[in-house]
Design an enzyme around this catalytic site. Structure first.
Site, PDB file in Angstrom:
ATOM      1  N   ASN A  10       0.874  -1.170   0.000  1.00 27.11           N
ATOM      2  CA  ASN A  10       0.000   0.000   0.000  1.00 27.11           C
ATOM      3  C   ASN A  10       0.913   1.222   0.000  1.00 27.11           C
ATOM      4  O   ASN A  10       1.460   1.606   1.037  1.00 27.11           O
ATOM      5  CB  ASN A  10      -0.880  -0.049   1.257  1.00 27.11           C
ATOM      6  CG  ASN A  10      -1.861   1.098   1.318  1.00 27.11           C
ATOM      7  OD1 ASN A  10      -1.818   2.021   0.496  1.00 27.11           O
ATOM      8  ND2 ASN A  10      -2.742   1.054   2.303  1.00 27.11           N
ATOM      9  N   ARG A  90      -2.624  -2.125  -3.287  1.00 30.51           N
ATOM     10  CA  ARG A  90      -3.849  -1.380  -2.999  1.00 30.51           C
ATOM     11  C   ARG A  90      -3.771  -0.043  -3.737  1.00 30.51           C
ATOM     12  O   ARG A  90      -2.848   0.751  -3.513  1.00 30.51           O
ATOM     13  CB  ARG A  90      -3.954  -1.121  -1.495  1.00 30.51           C
ATOM     14  CG  ARG A  90      -5.189  -0.331  -1.196  1.00 30.51           C
ATOM     15  CD  ARG A  90      -5.244   0.129   0.220  1.00 30.51           C
ATOM     16  NE  ARG A  90      -6.412   0.982   0.355  1.00 30.51           N
ATOM     17  CZ  ARG A  90      -6.587   1.833   1.332  1.00 30.51           C
ATOM     18  NH1 ARG A  90      -5.688   1.957   2.279  1.00 30.51           N
ATOM     19  NH2 ARG A  90      -7.661   2.560   1.382  1.00 30.51           N
ATOM     20  N   HIS A 179     -13.007   2.854   0.379  1.00 34.60           N
ATOM     21  CA  HIS A 179     -13.128   1.784   1.396  1.00 34.60           C
ATOM     22  C   HIS A 179     -13.822   0.543   0.834  1.00 34.60           C
ATOM     23  O   HIS A 179     -14.346  -0.272   1.588  1.00 34.60           O
ATOM     24  CB  HIS A 179     -13.979   2.237   2.614  1.00 34.60           C
ATOM     25  CG  HIS A 179     -13.276   3.151   3.541  1.00 34.60           C
ATOM     26  ND1 HIS A 179     -13.960   4.058   4.321  1.00 34.60           N
ATOM     27  CD2 HIS A 179     -11.979   3.295   3.872  1.00 34.60           C
ATOM     28  CE1 HIS A 179     -13.103   4.732   5.064  1.00 34.60           C
ATOM     29  NE2 HIS A 179     -11.891   4.288   4.809  1.00 34.60           N
ATOM     30  N   GLY A 209     -12.832   4.475  10.834  1.00 35.10           N
ATOM     31  CA  GLY A 209     -11.411   4.526  11.208  1.00 35.10           C
ATOM     32  C   GLY A 209     -11.030   5.989  11.226  1.00 35.10           C
ATOM     33  O   GLY A 209     -11.864   6.836  11.555  1.00 35.10           O
ATOM     34  N   GLY A 211     -10.421   7.509   8.473  1.00 38.16           N
ATOM     35  CA  GLY A 211     -11.400   7.814   7.426  1.00 38.16           C
ATOM     36  C   GLY A 211     -12.649   7.030   7.772  1.00 38.16           C
ATOM     37  O   GLY A 211     -12.562   6.003   8.447  1.00 38.16           O
ATOM     38  N   ARG A 240     -11.287  14.996   8.859  1.00 39.59           N
ATOM     39  CA  ARG A 240     -12.066  15.476   7.704  1.00 39.59           C
ATOM     40  C   ARG A 240     -13.479  15.868   8.124  1.00 39.59           C
ATOM     41  O   ARG A 240     -14.079  15.202   8.971  1.00 39.59           O
ATOM     42  CB  ARG A 240     -12.144  14.388   6.630  1.00 39.59           C
ATOM     43  CG  ARG A 240     -10.909  14.287   5.788  1.00 39.59           C
ATOM     44  CD  ARG A 240     -10.971  13.107   4.844  1.00 39.59           C
ATOM     45  NE  ARG A 240      -9.990  12.108   5.212  1.00 39.59           N
ATOM     46  CZ  ARG A 240      -9.985  10.851   4.778  1.00 39.59           C
ATOM     47  NH1 ARG A 240     -10.920  10.444   3.954  1.00 39.59           N
ATOM     48  NH2 ARG A 240      -9.054  10.010   5.167  1.00 39.59           N
ATOM     49  N   GLU A 385      -8.480  -5.827   4.825  1.00 39.37           N
ATOM     50  CA  GLU A 385      -8.338  -5.481   3.405  1.00 39.37           C
ATOM     51  C   GLU A 385      -7.174  -6.247   2.765  1.00 39.37           C
ATOM     52  O   GLU A 385      -7.256  -6.655   1.605  1.00 39.37           O
ATOM     53  CB  GLU A 385      -8.125  -3.971   3.262  1.00 39.37           C
ATOM     54  CG  GLU A 385      -9.400  -3.195   3.582  1.00 39.37           C
ATOM     55  CD  GLU A 385      -9.152  -1.770   4.046  1.00 39.37           C
ATOM     56  OE1 GLU A 385      -8.707  -1.599   5.199  1.00 39.37           O
ATOM     57  OE2 GLU A 385      -9.398  -0.840   3.269  1.00 39.37           O
TER      58      GLU A 385
END
Ligand code: ADP
Length: 397
Positions: A10, A90, A179, A209, A211, A240, A385
Site C-alpha cells: 500500500n 492497494r 473503502h 477509522g 477515514g 475530515r 483489506e
C-alpha cells in the site's frame, strides 16, 4: 511452507505499508511500514512473528524504490522468497475503468497513472509502488485492487451529482466511493456468520477509522456509499469534515482564505480534531470526555449522530435489512461509540446486547444488538483489506 503468500503493498506519497499474507487463511507473518520518505527521518520497520525491527533509510535515492529493494532482501533473509506467488497493490482510484481486481501490465499501469487527476495524492504514489515492485520482482505477477471498484455497481441515481451533467461528461465528476475492499470483506463475513447466501442479503456496512464511510450493500453489491468524488464527503472523520454546505467554501474564500487553506482545513483540521480542538483520535476524545471536556463531548455527539443519520437514510436503497456491520479501528473497538450510535437508532428498534457489545472488542466479531422491528442485528466485524487483496490476487493467477 506449502501455502501461497502474497506480498501486499500500500504505497502512499511518503510512506509504504507492506505485509506478507497467507492467501488461504489471511495470516500475516510479516507486516511493515516505511515512512517519512524524502526526509532525513525516513525509516523502515517491520514485525516478523512478533519481533520488531527498524532501520533508518540513509539513501539519497528514491525512498519508495529503496524500501521495495529492502523488502526483497527481507523476503530472502526471512525465507519467504520462494513462497510468494504474487504482489498485490492497494490502489485508491480506479475511476469507472476498473470494476474489479486486475493483473497489472504496462497498459494498466498507464491507466492508473492517468487517473491521477481524480486522486492526485494517491494514484501517483500507487503507480510509483507498482513500478518499484515490477523492477524488484520482475518474475512475479502483480495485481491492482482498487478502493473504488466495489462501488461501481451503484445505480446511476446514487452516483449522479445534482449538478450539470456536463461536469460528469467532461470531468468525470460523480460519486465514486472508497473503502470498497473493506465493505466487500465485512459483508462477506457477515453473510457467513448469519448463514445467509451473500446474493440474498442486505447490509449497511459502517467503516469507522481515521477515514469513515457507510455503504448500503444489497445482495452482495454496493448500491450507495457516503464518500463521494473524493474521500472528503459523507461522515465526520478524524480530521475530515465530511458533508458540508458548499456555500461555506465561497464564504471563506470571500473572507480572504486561499483555496489551499480552505481544503487543508476541511481535510486535516476538521472532524474530531476540529470540533474538539484537541485530537483526531477517537480514544483521546473518549478520555477527554470522561474528564469533562465539553468540546470532546460535542465531537462525540456530532460524530455518533451523523453516523446514525446515514444509517437511517441507507435503509432507503435496501428492501430489508439483515445487519448493520461496524468495522474499522473505531467500529471494531469502541464500545461507547457503537452504543451511542445504536441509541440514536432507537426508532428502528435496536436494543443493545450488552454482553455481546462488550465481548466484541479487540479483534473479535459478534452480534452487538438486535432489532425486532426490522428483524435485523448489529454486528462488529474486524476488517481485513490485505486478506482480500491476497485472495483476489491468487484467484486471478
Ligand atoms: P485508518 O483509517 O487510518 O486505517 P483505523 O481503522 O486504525 O484507522 O482507526 C483509527 C481510529 O480507531 C482512531 O480514531 C483510534 O482512536 C480508534 N481506535 C482504535 N482502538 C480503539 C479503542 N479501543 N477504542 C476507541 N477507539 C479506538
Amino acid at each position: 511452507m506449502s501455502n501461497k503468500y502474497v506480498l501486499v503493498i500500500n504505497s502512499g506519497s511518503s510512506s509504504l505499508k507492506f505485509a506478507v499474507i497467507n492467501a488461504e487463511n489471511g495470516e500475516a507473518p510479516v507486516t511493515g511500514l516505511g515512512e517519512c520518505f524524502g526526509l532525513p527521518e525516513a525509516v523502515i520497520s517491520w514485525k516478523h512473528q512478533g519481533e520488531k525491527s527498524e532501520e533508518k533509510i540513509t539513501s539519497d535515492g528514491d525512498h519508495h524504490q529503496y524500501a521495495i529493494n529492502r523488502i526483497v532482501g527481507l523476503m530472502e533473509s526471512l525465507g519467504f522468497d520462494r513462497d510468494i506467488v504474487a504482489v498485490g497493490h492497494r490502489i485508491v482510484h480506479g475511476g469507472e475503468k476498473f470494476t474489479s481486481t486486475v493483473r497489472i501490465d504496462q497498459k494498466v499501469l498507464k491507466e492508473i497513472e492517468s487517473l491521477s487527476d481524480l486522486a492526485p495524492l494517491h494514484n501517483p504514489a500507487g503507480a510509483k509502488g507498482i513500478e518499484a515492485a515490477m523492477a524488484a520482482f520482475p518474475s512475479l505477477p502483480q495485481f491492482a485492487v482498487f478502493d473504488t471498484a466495489f462501488h461501481q455497481t451503484m445505480p446511476k441515481k446514487a452516483f449522479t451529482g445534482a449538478i450539470s451533467n456536463e461536469l460528469y461528461k467532461e470531468y468525470g465528476i460523480r460519486r465514486y466511493g472508497f473503502h470498497g475492499t473493506s465493505h466487500y470483506y465485512v459483508s462477506r463475513e457477515a453473510a457467513k456468520m448469519l448463514n445467509k447466501p451473500i446474493e440474498q442479503s442486505s447490509f449497511i456496512s459502517v467503516h469507522l477509522g481515521n477515514g469513515a464511510s457507510v455503504c448500503a450493500i444489497s445482495n452482495g453489491k454496493s448500491v450507495d456509499t457516503s464518500m463521494g468524488f473524493t474521500p472528503l464527503a459523507g461522515l465526520m472523520m478524524g480530521t475530515r469534515s465530511g458533508d458540508l454546505d458548499p456555500g461555506v467554501i465561497e464564504f471563506l474564500i470571500k473572507k480572504g482564505w486561499s483555496t489551499e487553506k480552505v481544503f487543508e482545513t476541511l481535510n486535516k483540521k476538521s472532524g474530531f480534531l476540529g470540533v474538539s480542538g484537541l485530537t483526531s483520535d477517537a480514544r483521546g476524545i473518549l478520555e477527554a470526555m470522561e474528564e469533562g471536556h465539553e468540546d470532546a463531548k460535542l465531537a462525540f455527539e456530532v460524530f455518533t449522530y451523523r453516523v446514525a443519520k446515514y444509517i437511517g437514510s441507507y435503509l432507503i436503497p435496501l428492501q430489508n435489512l439483515d445487519a448493520i456491520i461496524f468495522t474499522g479501528g473505531i467500529g471494531e473497538n469502541s464500545l461507547p461509540i457503537r452504543r451511542e450510535i445504536l441509541n440514536n437508532l432507537a426508532l428502528l428498534g435496536f436494543k443493545e446486547d450488552v454482553a455481546g457489545n462488550e465481548a466484541a472488542r479487540f479483534g473479535d466479531s459478534g452480534v452487538i444488538a438486535h432489532s425486532k422491528t426490522l428483524d435485523a442485528v448489529a454486528m462488529a466485524i474486524p476488517t481485513n483489506e490485505e486478506f482480500v487483496i491476497a485472495q483476489q490476487s491468487v484467484e486471478l493467477l
